[in-house]
Scaffold this motif. Structure first.
Motif, mmCIF file in Angstrom:
data_model
loop_
_atom_site.group_PDB
_atom_site.id
_atom_site.type_symbol
_atom_site.label_atom_id
_atom_site.label_comp_id
_atom_site.label_asym_id
_atom_site.label_seq_id
_atom_site.Cartn_x
_atom_site.Cartn_y
_atom_site.Cartn_z
ATOM 1 N N LEU A 1 -19.100 39.116 14.763
ATOM 2 C CA LEU A 1 -18.695 37.757 15.134
ATOM 3 C C LEU A 1 -17.685 37.795 16.284
ATOM 4 O O LEU A 1 -17.759 36.985 17.215
ATOM 5 N N GLN B 1 -19.446 38.322 19.514
ATOM 6 C CA GLN B 1 -20.076 37.099 20.009
ATOM 7 C C GLN B 1 -19.052 36.168 20.659
ATOM 8 O O GLN B 1 -19.347 35.496 21.647
ATOM 9 N N CYS C 1 -15.126 37.966 7.454
ATOM 10 C CA CYS C 1 -15.757 37.020 8.385
ATOM 11 C C CYS C 1 -15.004 35.690 8.423
ATOM 12 O O CYS C 1 -14.898 35.061 9.481
ATOM 13 N N ASN D 1 -13.782 33.493 11.592
ATOM 14 C CA ASN D 1 -14.400 32.176 11.753
ATOM 15 C C ASN D 1 -13.374 31.039 11.689
ATOM 16 O O ASN D 1 -13.365 30.131 12.532
ATOM 17 N N ARG E 1 -14.216 27.672 13.117
ATOM 18 C CA ARG E 1 -15.453 27.743 12.333
ATOM 19 C C ARG E 1 -16.722 27.497 13.172
ATOM 20 O O ARG E 1 -17.539 26.625 12.854
ATOM 21 N N PRO E 2 -16.918 28.293 14.214
ATOM 22 C CA PRO E 2 -18.123 28.130 15.038
ATOM 23 C C PRO E 2 -19.379 28.725 14.403
ATOM 24 O O PRO E 2 -20.495 28.414 14.831
ATOM 25 N N PHE E 3 -19.239 29.564 13.388
ATOM 26 C CA PHE E 3 -20.376 30.248 12.780
ATOM 27 C C PHE E 3 -20.693 29.675 11.400
ATOM 28 O O PHE E 3 -19.794 29.245 10.673
ATOM 29 N N THR E 4 -21.966 29.683 11.068
ATOM 30 C CA THR E 4 -22.394 29.220 9.743
ATOM 31 C C THR E 4 -22.870 30.365 8.852
ATOM 32 O O THR E 4 -22.964 30.197 7.633
ATOM 33 N N HIS E 5 -23.205 31.508 9.442
ATOM 34 C CA HIS E 5 -23.701 32.659 8.674
ATOM 35 C C HIS E 5 -23.191 33.957 9.303
ATOM 36 O O HIS E 5 -22.725 33.964 10.444
ATOM 37 N N PHE E 6 -23.302 35.021 8.536
ATOM 38 C CA PHE E 6 -22.991 36.350 9.078
ATOM 39 C C PHE E 6 -24.135 37.299 8.728
ATOM 40 O O PHE E 6 -24.943 37.021 7.826
ATOM 41 N N SER E 7 -24.221 38.390 9.435
ATOM 42 C CA SER E 7 -25.264 39.380 9.185
ATOM 43 C C SER E 7 -24.739 40.458 8.238
ATOM 44 O O SER E 7 -23.531 40.555 7.996
#
Length: 338
Positions: A35, A38, A146, A150, A155-161
């Motif tokens: 993250l 990115q 994460c 975030n 909080r720009p992300f909704t999921h993580f890998s």
């Protein structure tokens, strides 16, 4: 959220992540580091890791990380807190993310002159953090890491890998016509997570009855004597095993696990390595250092055998996971993935 949101494209400087000291915990920071990459695609993302963990992250080059050895914990070229802070101060870090709950790490970031320091407000660290968050003890470790990244960035992300390691070709001589299975059952140094020898030999015996099976024993130097004893017991039962305990670097451990068709492991580093290398794993879960729900690898190639013991002795708990259960779980994994 109680903190001023960090706008990544307004930050001028490199990013530092201070990682946990255990193998599994360090591997579980990889999604959070992805993250960060990115958010800061053109900036240096540096990780400060214990010297013994640097080899693990040599197998994570796809994340674009720069490794800095934390020489506060190096015997040969030991640096104190101030010496380490001085080294970091010259690298123009604009942001630090603390993935450990250590007060010392928060002080280190402050002494290094890092303006933006993200971490959980625990262990009296709040005065040293620019972005302090409350830790929810119920969150999975990967989620915790994460969430730090975030939340601090709005909080720009909704999921993580899931964590990913890339194993290099193993130097082991492996048969292409057999299923190669590694066993990491721990040594006595693992305490309540150790799978006792009298049960471990039964696991080896059961697995040896599988058709075209090749068995490897894993362990570090502190577990060499335990694995040598288990190997001798197997030999007396006319079961051939390859004892690799104490003979590998951490990078080689990643490569060798990555070359396996499956692994059986207690709740420890090799289990997390297997998951990150996409290798099917049977996990033997007794009394661990953290609740299982907080550390369980996020993969569909895992069968977790948790104990149902009613014993008040923590050492007894893992013994509730029988060799027969382990054998059947491994057979299921091999039939699905081998």
């Amino acid at each position: 959220m109680g903190n001023k949101v960090i706008v990544s494209n307004r930050l001028d400087g490199a990013v530092l992540a201070i990682l946990p000291k255990f193998i599994g915990d360090a591997i579980n920071t990889l999604p959070a580091l992805a993250l960060l990459k990115q958010l800061y695609p053109t900036q240096r993302i540096c990780i400060l890791v214990r010297p013994h963990l640097t080899e693990i992250f040599s197998r994570a080059s796809q994340y674009g990380l720069e490794i800095i050895s934390d020489d506060r914990h190096c015997r040969k070229k030991h640096r104190g807190l101030y010496g380490m802070a001085s080294q970091l101060k010259h690298q123009n870090f604009a942001l630090a993310v603390l993935f450990r709950g250590s007060l010392t790490d928060a002080v280190l970031a402050k002494l290094a002159g890092i303006k933006n320091v993200i971490g959980y407000a625990q262990n009296a660290r709040r005065p040293f953090l620019s972005h302090a968050f409350k830790l929810d003890q119920c969150h999975h470790y990967i989620y915790r890491y994460c969430k730090l990244v975030n939340d601090a960035h709005g909080r720009p992300f909704t999921h993580f890998s899931s964590p990913k390691l890339t194993a290099q070709p193993s130097t082991l001589t492996l048969s292409e016509t057999q299923c190669n299975v590694a066993l990491y059952l721990g040594g006595k140094v693992k305490g309540t997570r150790y799978y006792p020898e009298h049960l471990a030999i039964q696991v080896v015996q059961h697995i040896s009855t599988l058709k075209n099976i090749n068995i490897f024993l894993l362990g570090d130097q502190s577990e060499q004597s335990d694995m040598a004893s288990l190997s001798s017991l197997a030999l007396r039962q006319n079961v051939s095993v390859h004892n690799l305990a104490g003979s590998m670097s951490l990078a080689e451990l990643v490569d060798n696990i990555g070359a396996m068709d499956a692994i059986v492991s207690i709740d420890s580093g090799p289990m997390h390595i297997a998951s990150a290398c996409d290798v099917p794993c049977v996990a033997i879960v007794g009394h661990g250092t953290s609740p299982w729900s907080l550390v369980a690898p996020k993969t569909d190639k895992l069968i977790a055998l948790t104990h149902q013991s009613t014993s008040l002795n923590e050492l007894d708990m893992i013994q509730d996971v029988s060799p027969e259960k382990i054998y059947h779980a491994l057979s299921t994994l091999l039939s699905e993935h081998c």
